[in-house]
Design a protein around this motif. Structure first.
Motif, PDB file in Angstrom:
ATOM      1  N   ASN A 159       0.814  -1.202   0.068  1.00 13.79           N
ATOM      2  CA  ASN A 159       0.111   0.007   0.074  1.00 13.79           C
ATOM      3  C   ASN A 159       0.886   1.277   0.051  1.00 13.79           C
ATOM      4  N   PRO A 160       1.015   1.966  -1.177  1.00  9.71           N
ATOM      5  CA  PRO A 160       1.918   2.915  -1.122  1.00  9.71           C
ATOM      6  C   PRO A 160       1.312   4.108  -0.544  1.00  9.71           C
ATOM      7  N   THR A 161       0.099   4.331  -0.317  1.00  5.92           N
ATOM      8  CA  THR A 161      -0.510   5.462   0.498  1.00  5.92           C
ATOM      9  C   THR A 161      -0.168   5.450   2.073  1.00  5.92           C
ATOM     10  N   ASP A 162      -0.220   4.074   2.435  1.00  3.15           N
ATOM     11  CA  ASP A 162      -0.065   4.077   3.805  1.00  3.15           C
ATOM     12  C   ASP A 162       1.605   3.656   4.000  1.00  3.15           C
ATOM     13  N   LYS A 213      10.557  -7.828  -4.904  1.00  6.76           N
ATOM     14  CA  LYS A 213      10.918  -6.999  -6.233  1.00  6.76           C
ATOM     15  C   LYS A 213       9.863  -5.814  -6.275  1.00  6.76           C
ATOM     16  N   LEU A 214       8.708  -6.110  -6.240  1.00  9.29           N
ATOM     17  CA  LEU A 214       7.527  -5.398  -6.581  1.00  9.29           C
ATOM     18  C   LEU A 214       7.653  -4.056  -5.563  1.00  9.29           C
ATOM     19  N   LEU A 215       7.879  -4.594  -4.419  1.00 12.96           N
ATOM     20  CA  LEU A 215       7.827  -3.389  -3.264  1.00 12.96           C
ATOM     21  C   LEU A 215       9.187  -2.441  -3.699  1.00 12.96           C
ATOM     22  N   ALA A 216      10.400  -3.090  -4.164  1.00 14.53           N
ATOM     23  CA  ALA A 216      11.467  -2.159  -4.623  1.00 14.53           C
ATOM     24  C   ALA A 216      11.117  -1.283  -5.693  1.00 14.53           C
ATOM     25  N   ALA A 217       9.995  -1.829  -6.714  1.00 15.48           N
ATOM     26  CA  ALA A 217       9.701  -0.788  -7.866  1.00 15.48           C
ATOM     27  C   ALA A 217       8.903   0.045  -7.455  1.00 15.48           C
ATOM     28  N   VAL A 218       7.884  -0.118  -6.340  1.00 13.34           N
ATOM     29  CA  VAL A 218       6.972   0.980  -5.631  1.00 13.34           C
ATOM     30  C   VAL A 218       7.842   1.935  -5.000  1.00 13.34           C
ATOM     31  N   GLN A 219       8.783   1.298  -4.289  1.00 13.42           N
ATOM     32  CA  GLN A 219       9.607   2.341  -3.583  1.00 13.42           C
ATOM     33  C   GLN A 219      10.589   3.213  -4.430  1.00 13.42           C
ATOM     34  N   GLU A 289      10.044  -2.741 -18.373  1.00 12.03           N
ATOM     35  CA  GLU A 289       8.680  -2.374 -18.453  1.00 12.03           C
ATOM     36  C   GLU A 289       7.879  -2.666 -17.513  1.00 12.03           C
ATOM     37  N   LEU A 290       7.984  -3.632 -16.548  1.00 19.15           N
ATOM     38  CA  LEU A 290       7.330  -3.856 -15.355  1.00 19.15           C
ATOM     39  C   LEU A 290       7.470  -2.704 -14.533  1.00 19.15           C
ATOM     40  N   GLN A 291       8.745  -1.914 -14.450  1.00 22.24           N
ATOM     41  CA  GLN A 291       8.808  -0.947 -13.744  1.00 22.24           C
ATOM     42  C   GLN A 291       7.866   0.419 -13.944  1.00 22.24           C
ATOM     43  N   ALA A 292       7.961   0.241 -15.212  1.00 23.15           N
ATOM     44  CA  ALA A 292       7.230   1.550 -15.869  1.00 23.15           C
ATOM     45  C   ALA A 292       5.611   1.173 -15.544  1.00 23.15           C
ATOM     46  N   LEU A 293       5.275   0.146 -15.717  1.00 20.93           N
ATOM     47  CA  LEU A 293       3.737  -0.293 -15.354  1.00 20.93           C
ATOM     48  C   LEU A 293       3.519   0.070 -13.761  1.00 20.93           C
ATOM     49  N   VAL A 294       4.378  -0.409 -13.063  1.00 24.21           N
ATOM     50  CA  VAL A 294       4.123  -0.105 -11.446  1.00 24.21           C
ATOM     51  C   VAL A 294       4.262   1.468 -11.296  1.00 24.21           C
TER      52      VAL A 294
END
Length: 306
Positions: A159-162, A213-219, A289-294
């Motif tokens: 949750n990038p908001t919280d 990895k997805l958390l790293a992309a969000v961060q 491309e996945l980073q760009a989507l995130v």
């Protein structure tokens, strides 16, 4: 077997139905939307609208006359109450292909198939298999995708908001993710490749990744400071889900444990294998491309696209 043209879509205004309708129209299918009799939904002028009573086989058979294919994008609750009758009506109306409302983790995996969350979906597949055996002109295709990327990185696990994240079992297990637009593309492609996709499940995803990895992309998109990250257990989440069901609960907090296990558990089929991306003309995204989507999902101007 020639490609289909006339397609009836149930659930066209929902989370899955919206991108499916968009891509059917983009690929020049002749689309009829099935709506409930009291629906106030509006659609493009090119779309035919048939008001139906989902509890009446007679109403559904009448609406499906002349259709080549039916795509069900019904919600999870509606699958249990309406999809069986929709399948039976499609058979009686002479429909050639039925795509049920699957579009999720792999319920063909024996371990995941035991979850009550997937009972309605499995019941639909068994009904379709039986219908295809007794009606040679009737076929089906289920579309398995894994969870929605946008849901994973904004609600379910991160949750990038919280600035909170739950990395189940440490977050290093590989699993498949998909965008809603890709589901729409996959459905249109299935109907354009009827012989290659008949009477089976097709599997498609945008990418494979891990929660870490997805958390790293969000961060990378929103910053690394101020995050609270936990590493809960998949088995504990699953045990909680089973306990809740046995106690008579079937609300989302209860069934979420099954969703966690299906995507994050060892041996539950979270990483789709032998995918049909190439057949369906859908590329698997690179890391960039996945980073760009995130980034588009979590900080983009339009966050509804996932």
């Amino acid at each position: 077997m020639t490609a289909y043209n006339k397609v009836a879509l149930a659930g066209a205004t929902g989370l899955m139905g919206t991108p499916i309708l968009e891509h059917l129209l983009q690929n020049n299918f002749d689309v009829t939307v099935l709506t409930r009799e009291d629906s106030k939904a509006t659609f493009p002028d090119s779309v035919k609208v048939q008001r139906v009573d989902y509890s009446s086989k007679e109403s559904l058979v009448s609406a499906l006359q002349g259709q080549d294919a039916v795509v069900s994008a019904l919600t999870h609750l509606s699958i249990a109450t309406s999809e069986a009758l929709l399948i039976d009506a499609a058979v009686e109306a002479g429909v050639k292909r039925f795509i049920p409302s699957e579009f999720a983790s792999d319920a063909t995996n024996p371990k995941a198939a035991s979850f009550p969350l997937y009972t309605p979906k499995i019941a639909s597949i068994k009904r379709l298999e039986a219908a295809a055996k007794t009606n040679p002109n009737f076929t089906y295709t289920s579309v398995i995708t894994g969870p929605l990327l946008g849901w994973v990185v904004t609600q379910a696990f991160i949750n990038p908001t919280d600035k909170t994240a739950k990395l189940y079992d440490g977050g290093d297990r590989v699993f498949s993710v998909v965008m809603r637009a890709t589901i729409g593309k996959a459905v249109a492609a299935v109907l354009s490749h009827p012989e290659d996709t008949k009477n089976r499940a097709v599997k498609v995803h945008d990418a494979t990744s891990t929660l870490r990895k997805l958390l790293a992309a969000v961060q990378k998109a929103v910053g690394e400071d101020g995050w609270t990250v936990s590493t809960p257990s998949v088995e504990e989440a699953l045990a909680g889900a089973w306990a809740g069901v046995k106690a008579g609960r079937f609300d989302f907090p209860t069934i979420f444990g099954f969703i966690v296990a299906a995507s994050q558990g060892e041996g539950y089929g979270g990483e789709l294998e032998n995918v049909d991306n190439e057949l369906l003309g859908i590329s698997v995204k690179t890391d960039e491309e996945l980073q760009a989507l995130v980034e588009k999902i979590v900080v983009g101007a339009d966050r509804t696209g996932w």
